[in-house]
Scaffold this active site. Structure first.
Site, short mmCIF file in Angstrom:
data_model
loop_
_atom_site.label_atom_id
_atom_site.label_comp_id
_atom_site.label_asym_id
_atom_site.label_seq_id
_atom_site.Cartn_x
_atom_site.Cartn_y
_atom_site.Cartn_z
CD GLN A 77 39.21 38.87 47.60
OE1 GLN A 77 38.51 38.07 47.25
NE2 GLN A 77 38.39 39.36 48.67
CB SER A 78 44.35 41.62 42.78
OG SER A 78 45.48 41.02 41.50
CG ASN A 79 40.63 37.15 40.14
OD1 ASN A 79 40.61 35.84 40.79
ND2 ASN A 79 40.17 38.34 38.61
CB THR A 81 47.50 39.71 43.99
OG1 THR A 81 45.98 39.63 43.71
CG2 THR A 81 48.13 41.21 43.26
#
Length: 338
Positions: A77-79, A81
């Site tokens: 759930q990387s912001n 990326t």
């Protein structure tokens, strides 16, 4: 200090708004004035966020160097990326994203909603990897770049949080300069700035930027990595490098880096009860959403410090909202009853 010598490719709307959190301030006793600076509203590129501000100082190198593929890494759930995927689409570049299993959280839809869903919609090559959380350089990321080279592409490396890039701290030096300009319009200076810290370059850039007017140690980092020794070392290292780049004129010292370690648990990406209470309180008092991974923890820290009387009466505190709300969808079970 000389930030203007570095090329910047505009990806944001301009200065992000600062507004008072009047109801939250009153709810907490009214002795401290809380404000928010809205990096979560900084761009039209897939919700923006703090990494979009950082990327403004990395992207000129990618364009000038003829790179055709942005390669980045983060958790599922990387912001980061999601913001890299948005910038790649905006610039007509390809994008490869390594999404590691940084969070020990089980939900049937965790890898199908929120940030990762948006990255897929924007056309990124999303690669899931089982490796756990770490803020350093990762073999999976290096392998992704090698794969691009073998396919005839030219990969531009964007490390986690932009933090290991030499210019990763510049965007938040610019943030500090922007705040100073806004303070002139407001007619007062903020006494403290509260910000979430994990990979370090956001706080590092702020430390350097606010060191220019003697407020480096008024930047209160709230650790959300649950690995605070590693995060603190990285903040200090990046801040020292950034200070040299912008010709600050003095060395950044240990005392300049303030990192509060009380709110990062139980581990990266997992909220505690204080995190969840802060998310709900801020949402219900102000209509401002925060997430369980980053901003919910920094909001918890700020609220707790106000309640504990850690800010002197009359203080004006600026909360840096860095974004991250798209990840809320991945934690919907936690909020099934509100």
């Amino acid at each position: 200090m000389n930030l203007q010598k570095f090329p910047r490719h505009a990806l944001t709307f301009g200065p992000t708004p600062i507004h008072p959190l009047k109801r939250l301030s009153a709810h907490l006793g009214g002795k401290v004035e809380l404000y928010a600076k809205r990096e979560d509203c900084n761009s039209g590129l897939a919700f923006g966020g703090n990494k979009t501000r950082k990327l403004e100082y990395l992207i000129p190198e990618a364009i000038e160097g003829g790179y055709d593929t942005l390669v980045s890494i983060g958790g599922i759930q990387s912001n980061q990326t999601r913001q890299v995927a948005a910038v790649a689409a905006h610039l007509g570049m390809k994008c490869v994203l390594v999404q590691e299993n940084w969070v020990n959280y089980s939900d049937a839809v965790y890898d199908r909603v929120g940030n990762i869903e948006m990255s897929r919609i924007m056309g990124a090559d999303v690669r899931l990897d089982a490796a756990g959380f770490d803020i350093g350089i990762r073999p999976s990321w290096e392998q992704a770049m090698e794969d691009v080279r073998r396919a005839g592409g030219k990969p531009f490396p964007i490390p986690a949080g932009c933090s290991e890039h030499p210019r990763g701290g510049l965007g938040f030096v610019a943030f500090a300069e922007e705040v100073r300009q806004q303070e002139e319009e407001l007619g007062f200076q903020f006494d403290y700035i509260v910000v979430c810290s994990v990979t370090g370059s956001t706080q590092a850039g702020m430390v350097v930027g606010f060191a220019a007017d003697g407020r480096a140690d008024r930047v209160i980092g709230i650790d959300a990595s649950a690995k605070p020794e590693q995060t603190r070392e990285q903040i200090l290292r990046i801040a020292r490098n950034t200070a040299e780049l912008v010709e600050l004129g003095r060395e950044i010292t240990d005392a300049d880096v303030v990192l509060d370690t009380r709110y990062g648990g139980p581990e990266y990406g997992l909220p505690n009860e204080g995190t969840l209470e802060a998310i709900r309180l801020c949402a219900r008092q102000e209509g401002m959403l925060t997430d369980p991974v980053y901003e919910g923890k920094s909001m918890h820290g700020m609220i707790d410090m106000v309640r504990n009387g850690e800010f002197p009466a009359g203080s004006r505190v600026l909360y840096a909202h860095l974004g991250g709300v798209p990840a809320l969808n991945a934690y919907s079970f936690l909020f099934r009853n509100g």
